[in-house]
Design an enzyme around this catalytic site. Sequence first.
Site, mmCIF file in Angstrom:
data_model
loop_
_atom_site.group_PDB
_atom_site.id
_atom_site.type_symbol
_atom_site.label_atom_id
_atom_site.label_comp_id
_atom_site.label_asym_id
_atom_site.label_seq_id
_atom_site.Cartn_x
_atom_site.Cartn_y
_atom_site.Cartn_z
ATOM 1 N N GLU A 54 -2.585 11.266 3.407
ATOM 2 C CA GLU A 54 -3.596 11.043 4.426
ATOM 3 C C GLU A 54 -3.602 12.261 5.335
ATOM 4 O O GLU A 54 -2.547 12.781 5.701
ATOM 5 C CB GLU A 54 -3.310 9.792 5.250
ATOM 6 C CG GLU A 54 -3.531 8.493 4.515
ATOM 7 C CD GLU A 54 -3.324 7.294 5.419
ATOM 8 O OE1 GLU A 54 -4.314 6.620 5.755
ATOM 9 O OE2 GLU A 54 -2.170 7.031 5.785
ATOM 10 N N GLU A 114 0.851 -1.191 0.000
ATOM 11 C CA GLU A 114 0.000 0.000 0.000
ATOM 12 C C GLU A 114 0.883 1.236 0.000
ATOM 13 O O GLU A 114 1.910 1.268 0.692
ATOM 14 C CB GLU A 114 -0.913 0.004 1.237
ATOM 15 C CG GLU A 114 -1.781 1.243 1.369
ATOM 16 C CD GLU A 114 -2.711 1.170 2.576
ATOM 17 O OE1 GLU A 114 -3.154 0.048 2.924
ATOM 18 O OE2 GLU A 114 -2.993 2.232 3.174
#
Length: 252
Positions: free
Chosen positions: A140, A135
């Site tokens: 974020e 990932e």
Amino acid sequence: MKTKIAILILACSLSSIAQKRKLVWSEEFNDKTLNEKVWNFELGDGCPNICGWGNNEKQLYTRDNHELRDGKLVINVTKKDGKFYSTRITTAAKKEFKYGRMEARAKVPTAVGTWPAFWMLGSNIKQVGWPKCGEIDILEYVGRAPGEVFTSLHTQSSHGNTINTKISKIAGIDQGFHEYAIEWNEESIAFFVDGNHVYTYNPAVKNEDTWPYNQPFYFILNVAVGGNFGGPAIDEAAFPQTFEIDYIRVYQ
């Protein structure tokens, strides 16, 4: 000092490489609706396979909590009858890329409890599962940590924990649009915010547990609410919120 010099040299080298690359794909969000030849909708609460989307998240994903407006994708995060609604889209099996520069220009929501993300998953996730597929979290942002950008990777060697990460305190990151990017090659993945290098992942030993980044990955855009990372506190009075994405571009 030597480490800092090495990182600076690497960043300069990546910048030089970037200048030689060509645009191979872009999503400018100029149409009236999302192109479903490119985008998939992921719906609901993740059940029955991964309820709460694996992180005890509170939102339900729908096809309706987004719009294309003024050349931008706008994900609308709403609250109705005690439930939160959002949108999550992916390019899985439609637009997948191995190596290059991936970038997006976006404006994040800021309410406590919101968790917007621009990220990538390995195309073999259905065969090997997560986190073995790998990932890449290019962006974020969580409202509980104002002014901080999280750039992270998940691999099998970290057992899913975000130990390969950097938290960058950036003045004004919660205001207006900013560019989030990676430079990804056979040896490393470097992260940039507004053209400034913030983190590089370059493990000394590269195997299937530390370096699943030798295969195509696909994009994901979403806004979660609450959850393990978004945090238990949610400022419900601050909703609705929006996550705005101006473009996504890939250079190789």
